[in-house]
Design a protein around this motif. Structure first.
Motif, short mmCIF file in Angstrom:
data_model
loop_
_atom_site.label_atom_id
_atom_site.label_comp_id
_atom_site.label_asym_id
_atom_site.label_seq_id
_atom_site.Cartn_x
_atom_site.Cartn_y
_atom_site.Cartn_z
N GLU A 86 0.84 -1.19 0.00
CA GLU A 86 0.00 0.00 0.00
C GLU A 86 0.88 1.24 0.00
OE1 GLU A 86 -3.79 1.67 2.59
OE2 GLU A 86 -2.20 0.58 3.60
N ASP A 87 0.60 2.18 -0.90
CA ASP A 87 1.39 3.40 -0.98
C ASP A 87 1.05 4.35 0.16
OD1 ASP A 87 2.56 2.46 -3.28
OD2 ASP A 87 1.12 3.46 -4.61
N VAL A 88 2.08 5.07 0.65
CA VAL A 88 1.91 6.08 1.71
C VAL A 88 2.45 7.40 1.15
CG1 VAL A 88 2.36 6.71 4.09
CG2 VAL A 88 2.21 4.29 3.45
N SER A 91 3.86 10.85 3.95
CA SER A 91 4.75 10.57 5.08
C SER A 91 6.18 10.68 4.62
CB SER A 91 4.48 9.16 5.65
OG SER A 91 5.38 8.88 6.69
N GLU A 94 8.08 6.90 5.62
CA GLU A 94 7.81 5.68 4.86
C GLU A 94 7.10 6.05 3.56
OE1 GLU A 94 5.09 3.09 6.76
OE2 GLU A 94 3.93 4.70 7.70
N HIS A 95 7.43 5.30 2.49
CA HIS A 95 6.83 5.55 1.17
C HIS A 95 5.81 4.49 0.82
CE1 HIS A 95 9.85 8.66 0.55
NE2 HIS A 95 10.79 7.78 0.89
N TYR A 96 5.90 3.31 1.40
CA TYR A 96 4.92 2.26 1.17
C TYR A 96 4.81 1.44 2.44
CZ TYR A 96 8.90 -0.90 0.56
OH TYR A 96 10.05 -1.63 0.76
N ARG A 97 3.76 0.62 2.48
CA ARG A 97 3.48 -0.18 3.67
C ARG A 97 3.11 -1.59 3.23
NH1 ARG A 97 -0.44 2.79 5.71
NH2 ARG A 97 1.00 4.13 6.84
N LEU A 124 -4.61 1.39 11.93
CA LEU A 124 -5.19 1.09 10.62
C LEU A 124 -6.49 0.30 10.81
CD1 LEU A 124 -1.95 -0.09 8.77
CD2 LEU A 124 -3.01 2.16 8.65
N ASP A 191 6.84 -5.28 6.88
CA ASP A 191 6.79 -3.82 6.73
C ASP A 191 8.10 -3.22 7.21
OD1 ASP A 191 5.84 -1.29 6.26
OD2 ASP A 191 4.94 -1.10 8.23
N TYR A 193 8.92 -0.13 8.00
CA TYR A 193 8.77 0.87 9.06
C TYR A 193 8.52 0.20 10.41
CZ TYR A 193 6.94 4.91 11.60
OH TYR A 193 6.74 5.89 12.53
#
Length: 623
Positions: A86-88, A91, A94-97, A124, A191, A193
């Protein structure tokens, strides 16, 4: 093509509760059925039944019953482990999750659901991401089948791509039994992060040569006590403060407690250093490393403080503070004697430095309130009123000394103003009142409220106030910048001072006696020699008759007007006036004082030195 009926005859029936098969009587649609007409399949079967005809028919197993899919695959579910990315976008950390999910395929109705395991404090919305239903796999609406699922592949469900990495053992056995070749399993992605913020697992290594449990059971509730001081006089506002160092033998921890004394001016915090293990020697580390926020562990410390590091008469540095141990208790002496063989426990005498006494500087008086009241603000944070002499207040209650004052002023209009000064003996206060005079143009009333009046030259350190000893006839007093002259006093003032002569100076008492002596002499003379109408000396009565005959010619003289004028000049009301004032008043009234009979009358009305009894004189002018 012209056939429209396709009915079939009944071939199944029941007899005595058992089902049996019978041959059809008519063909399909009611057509004629020819007897003994065999089909080619029946002819082929008859050609191969010779052994059957010889040995009889073989016994065949009964056919298995029909089982529907919802019964055969009830509660049988295929489970696949997967994840999606999933894109973030909002932030900086972090750029993705990566989010891990479980894909469930239900064999009974070919439905699917996607569930994400709930992670505490993730922030979440987790749980069921896709509800259970037949999930379409393309735009035509064809649902996913279990044949479409395998390890190491991507599937798209409603625009979200899931990567299947593994499956459980039941899923693996089922797919292999159906002839599907499974791909090798992959590692689950994590993940980055979340993995970054996870605490590394601690490795607890218990030394084999030391038993902490045995130490706790042996030395539980046994504490070494040392008496120490911390000399901080080199810093600003520092001092030499006493402390108590506790060393707990059960776990080798150290605690430093403060010793509070009465009125030491410090908040009652009991502990300076909480109970903990204190490092003695650190591992060499970079100077730029922020050691103030470092959690000290065994990896950063080479040596910890132990009981042998504390000794009487030696300084010890604990967390940057140097404590000098000057004594210990009896249990500590016995422990060191038995454990380390130390017998020298001579206490060190601590000499306290004498503090320089700082003189208290009294600020200057600001002029508000009494000096004693304002001075209490310099001695206490919560000032208290100064103490009063209760005995003096009770003895002198309602005792007042009154004086007459004249204002000393360059203004001529103020020369005729008279004031009444009241001195209250109970609290040494003074009030000044100005009697009202009609048509004077000055509003009388209270001139000064009840207060204490300081003498000129009085200071805050040594205040001096006016007292009865300072109030003498003719003296000048200064009241808040105004100067007054004492011109008269009540007879009560003289009587009070004569009854308490030991409390007043002789000069003050003598000034009052000199002031009241002429008045007393005149009063005594008036009371002894004053004649009444129709009685008295024959010579004075004969002379009064002659004056009345002579003054008949002066019709302008009014006895009532003359009496009012003489009474107005007589301030004391004793009926006696000074001779000079008497003659001046007679001239203003038009009395012929140059006449021989009038002169003789004045001589007969004289009492004392230069005093005239105007009551006897006015008898000659009675109408």
């Amino acid at each position: 093509p012209q056939k429209t009926s396709f009915h079939r005859s009944q071939t199944l029936g029941y007899r005595n509760g058992f089902a049996f098969f019978r041959l059809p009587t008519v063909g399909i649609g009611g057509e004629r059925l020819y007897v003994n007409q065999l089909s080619q399949a029946e002819l082929d079967e008859l050609s191969n039944v010779r052994p059957t005809l010889t040995y009889g028919p073989a016994r065949q197993a009964p056919p298995s019953g029909f089982v529907p899919a919802h019964v055969a695959f009830d509660k049988k579910t295929l489970k696949f482990d997967a994840y999606f990315q999933e894109d973030v976008p909002l932030s900086a950390e972090e750029h993705y999750r990566i989010r891990q999910v479980c894909i469930y395929y239900f064999l009974e109705d070919d439905s699917m659901s996607v569930i994400e395991p709930v992670v505490p404090n993730s922030g979440l919305p987790q749980g069921k991401l896709v509800r259970r239903h037949r999930v379409p796999k393309n735009n035509q609406g064809d649902p996913y089948h279990w044949k479409d699922l395998n390890r190491g592949m991507n599937i798209t469900i409603y625009g979200r791509t899931y990567r299947i990495v593994d499956c459980d053992l039941f899923t693996q056995v089922f797919l292999e039994s159906q002839g599907i070749e499974l791909n090798p399993p992959e590692e689950m992605a994590f993940d980055p992060y979340t993995k970054l913020h996870q605490m590394p697992p601690r490795n607890y290594v218990t030394p084999s040569d030391f038993d902490q449990l045995k130490q706790f059971l042996t030395y539980d509730k046994q504490v070494l006590r040392f008496y120490a001081t911390w000399d901080d006089t080199n810093s600003m506002f520092g001092e030499n403060r006493p402390f108590i160092i506790h060393y707990y033998l059960a776990d080798d921890t150290v605690e430093v407690r403060e010793v509070h004394e009465q009125n030491d001016g410090r908040d009652p915090f009991p502990i300076l250093i909480r109970r903990q293990r204190l490092p003695k020697t650190f591992v060499d580390k970079k100077k730029t490393f922020p050691s103030c926020v470092m959690e000290v562990s065994d990896h950063e410390v080479l040596e910890w403080f132990t009981a042998k590091d504390f000794a009487v008469g030696k300084p010890t540095t604990l967390l940057g503070r140097t404590f000098f141990i000057y004594d210990c208790d009896e249990f500590t002496r016995n422990f060191f004697r038995d454990k380390f063989g130390i017998t020298d426990f001579q206490p060190v005498e601590i000499k306290k430095k004498t503090l320089e006494e700082v003189p208290q500087v009294i600020p200057p008086y600001n002029g508000f309130g009494f000096v004693e009241d304002s001075l209490q603000n310099c001695f206490s944070l919560f000032p208290k009123p100064p103490r009063k002499d209760i005995i003096k207040m009770l003895e002198n209650h309602l005792k007042v000394l009154r004086y007459q004052l004249a204002l000393e002023s360059p203004n001529p209009a103020d020369g005729k103003r008279r004031f009444i000064l009241s001195y209250f003996l109970a609290d040494d206060m003074i009030s000044i009142y100005e009697p009202q005079v009609r048509n004077s143009g000055i509003i009388g009333g209270k001139y000064l409220g009840k207060t204490r009046v300081a003498k000129p030259g009085s200071t805050v350190e040594n205040p001096m106030y006016y007292g009865p000893s300072d109030l003498t006839i003719g003296s000048t007093i200064e009241v808040f910048g105004h100067r007054f002259i004492i011109t008269d006093a009540d007879e009560h003032v003289l009587n009070y001072m004569e009854s308490n002569a030991e409390s007043f100076p002789a000069a003050t008492l003598q000034s009052l006696r000199d002031h009241f002596r002429p008045r007393q002499v005149a009063k005594e003379a008036a009371s002894s020699d004053s004649p009444t109408l129709g009685t008295g000396k024959p010579e004075l009565d004969e002379l009064i008759g002659q004056v009345q005959e002579e003054l008949n010619l002066h019709k302008s003289l009014n006895s009532k007007t003359m009496r009012e004028a003489f009474c107005q000049c007589d301030e004391d009301g004793f009926g006696i006036l000074d001779k000079a004032k008497f003659l001046a008043l007679c001239d203003s009234l038009g009395v012929p004082t140059n006449a021989s009979l009038v002169k003789k009358l004045i001589d007969l009305c004289s009492c004392g030195e230069d005093k005239i009894n105007y009551n006897d004189f006015l008898r000659a002018f009675a109408s």
